[in-house]
Structures are given as structure tokens and as C-alpha cells.
Design an enzyme around this catalytic site. Structure first.
Site, PDB file in Angstrom:
ATOM      1  CG  ASP A 106     -11.385   6.419 -10.069  1.00  0.00           C
ATOM      2  OD1 ASP A 106     -10.168   5.611  -9.598  1.00  0.00           O
ATOM      3  OD2 ASP A 106     -12.320   6.710  -9.108  1.00  0.00           O
ATOM      4  NE  ARG A 107     -11.965  -0.953  -9.884  1.00  0.00           N
ATOM      5  CZ  ARG A 107     -11.334  -2.142  -9.256  1.00  0.00           C
ATOM      6  NH1 ARG A 107     -11.229  -2.890  -9.810  1.00  0.00           N
ATOM      7  NH2 ARG A 107     -11.998  -2.099  -8.274  1.00  0.00           N
ATOM      8  CG  ASP A 108     -13.336   0.431  -7.195  1.00  0.00           C
ATOM      9  OD1 ASP A 108     -13.547  -0.002  -8.756  1.00  0.00           O
ATOM     10  OD2 ASP A 108     -12.857   0.272  -6.803  1.00  0.00           O
ATOM     11  CE1 TYR A 154     -10.963  -0.627   0.335  1.00  0.00           C
ATOM     12  CE2 TYR A 154     -12.756  -0.424   1.898  1.00  0.00           C
ATOM     13  CZ  TYR A 154     -11.445   0.201   2.149  1.00  0.00           C
ATOM     14  OH  TYR A 154     -11.093   0.320   1.952  1.00  0.00           O
ATOM     15  CD  GLN A 178      -9.164  -1.621  -6.512  1.00  0.00           C
ATOM     16  OE1 GLN A 178      -9.755  -2.352  -5.875  1.00  0.00           O
ATOM     17  NE2 GLN A 178     -10.084  -0.820  -7.039  1.00  0.00           N
ATOM     18  CB  CYS A 238      -1.705   1.408  -6.660  1.00  0.00           C
ATOM     19  SG  CYS A 238      -0.696   1.373  -4.422  1.00  0.00           S
ATOM     20  CG  HIS A 287       1.763  -0.522  -2.656  1.00  0.00           C
ATOM     21  ND1 HIS A 287       2.148  -0.375  -3.341  1.00  0.00           N
ATOM     22  CD2 HIS A 287       1.660  -2.221  -2.658  1.00  0.00           C
ATOM     23  CE1 HIS A 287       2.888  -0.932  -4.308  1.00  0.00           C
ATOM     24  NE2 HIS A 287       2.710  -2.061  -3.176  1.00  0.00           N
ATOM     25  CE  LYS A 289      -5.971   6.398  -8.456  1.00  0.00           C
ATOM     26  NZ  LYS A 289      -7.527   6.020  -9.047  1.00  0.00           N
ATOM     27  CG  ASP A 303     -14.997   8.611  -7.238  1.00  0.00           C
ATOM     28  OD1 ASP A 303     -13.541   8.280  -8.050  1.00  0.00           O
ATOM     29  OD2 ASP A 303     -15.165   8.396  -6.577  1.00  0.00           O
TER      30      ASP A 303
HETATM   31 MG   LIG Z   1     -12.795   6.256  -7.057  1.00  0.00          MG
HETATM   32 ZN   LIG Z   2       1.056   1.354  -3.928  1.00  0.00          ZN
END
Ligand SMILES: [Mg+2]
Ligand SMILES: [Zn+2]
Length: 192
Positions: A9-11, A20, A53, A90, A92, A109, A134
Site C-alpha cells: 500500500d502507498r499512503d 488526500y 486513489q 485504482c 474509481h 481494495k 495500514d
Molecule cells: Mg494506506
Molecule cells: Zn478501481
């Protein structure tokens, strides 16, 4: 021979959770991230970033910004000798304000769409792979794809770890990505 992967996962996992993330100046890589990535890469894992995202769907930033952010991360990681093999995003959201992203997709996810796509494109062995994130949604995505989920207590992880989700169990709850990395490498040795 299919390769095991670490889906990251990134953030809140690789970089600080920023609500955001909509400006590059707000990118803040955790101090242990690059060392952890280098260790995982050296242990033979493909490293794949999988990030929701929804800010794209909400019109807060566009996909080009997400790509630019990943280009910058790639550079900073490379400077420390770490390499990401693929970035999946993603954009969406079901109640999106931007119509083209308003979708109940298979990639957001906890759905495992990004993991499956990466597995196809990179020849990955999901049953020998881990997802590190996370949020419980990261752990759920792991389970849905037949991988093992590790929850890190950075970003939203402190809150999520304190609020167990019915039926969702992490293979490990780790303090941060470095702690998760040490555990994963130990697990991998047990299999060998
Ligand atoms: Mg995260
Ligand atoms: Zn998506």
C-alpha cells in the site's frame, strides 16, 4: 517459475498518510521505507505498489498527478538502491463526482483486482506473496487473492489495529514497514 511479491500500500505504509495527497511537496517517505524495500528486493520478492486513489474520482487531482508522484517516488527509491517493479492505482469511486470514474470496480481494495492484474503481468505466485498495508481493506484484499496480509501501525493502522474487523485476521500486525519486513524475511526462511 512464478515469483513471490510484496504488494505495498502507498499512503500510510510507504509514505505518510496525508489525507488526500494532492501536492508533491506533501510526499513524505518514512525514514525506514527505502531500507525495507531494498531488503525485500534482495530477498527475492517483486515489489508492487497497489494504491486506492479515490481523490481522482472526487476531482481532487488527476491520474497524471498520481503518475508524477510515482515517478518521483521511483527516483527517490532508486537513489537509495531500491526498486519498485510496478505501480497499480485504482482511481474509481462509487459516488464519484467525476463521471468517468464513477464505478463499482474490481480494483478498489478490499477487492483483489490490482493484485490479480499484477500477478498476470509479472508472473507472480500469489500464494507465496504478502500484502502490507495500514487498513483492514489491505488485509482483506490479501485474503481475497490468496496472499497473506500484514497490517502496519502507521498511517491509519493505529486506528485500524485497535478496531478489529469481524472475520478479518492479519497474518501479522507490525509496527511499521521495517518491522513487517523483518517478519516476512523470517517467515520466508521458515518455508525454505
Ligand atoms: Mg494506506
Ligand atoms: Zn478501481
Amino acid at each position: 517459475m512464478r515469483t513471490p511479491a510484496i504488494f505495498l500500500d502507498r499512503d500510510g505504509t510507504l509514505i505518510e498518510e496525508a489525507g488526500y495527497l494532492d501536492r508533491l511537496e506533501r510526499v513524505s517517505i518514512f525514514p525506514w521505507t527505502i531500507d525495507a524495500l531494498r531488503l525485500l528486493g534482495r530477498a527475492g520478492f517483486r515489489l508492487i505498489v497497489v494504491t486506492n486513489q479515490a481523490g481522482v474520482a472526487k476531482g481532487m487531482f488527476d491520474e497524471a498527478f498520481v503518475r508524477e508522484t510515482h515517478r518521483v517516488l521511483t527516483e527517490k527509491f532508486a537513489a537509495g538502491g531500491a526498486r519498485i517493479d510496478g505501480f497499480y492505482c485504482c482511481p474509481h469511486f462509487q459516488e464519484a463526482s467525476v463521471e468517468m470514474y464513477r464505478r463499482d470496480c474490481e480494483c478498489r481494495k478490499p477487492k483483489p483486482g490490482m493484485l490479480h492484474q499484477a500477478a498476470r503481468e509479472h508472473g507472480l505466485a500469489l500464494d507465496r506473496s504478502f500484502v502490507v498495508g495500514d487498513r483492514w481493506s489491505d488485509v482483506e484484499a490479501a485474503r481475497a487473492a490468496g496472499a497473506r496480509g500484514v497490517l502496519v501501525k502507521t498511517g491509519y493502522g493505529v486506528i485500524d489495529a485497535a478496531h478489529p474487523k469481524n472475520g478479518i485476521e492479519a497474518a501479522k500486525i507490525a509496527e511499521n514497514l521495517m518491522d513487517a519486513t523483518a517478519w516476512i524475511i523470517q517467515e520466508q526462511r521458515r518455508w525454505a
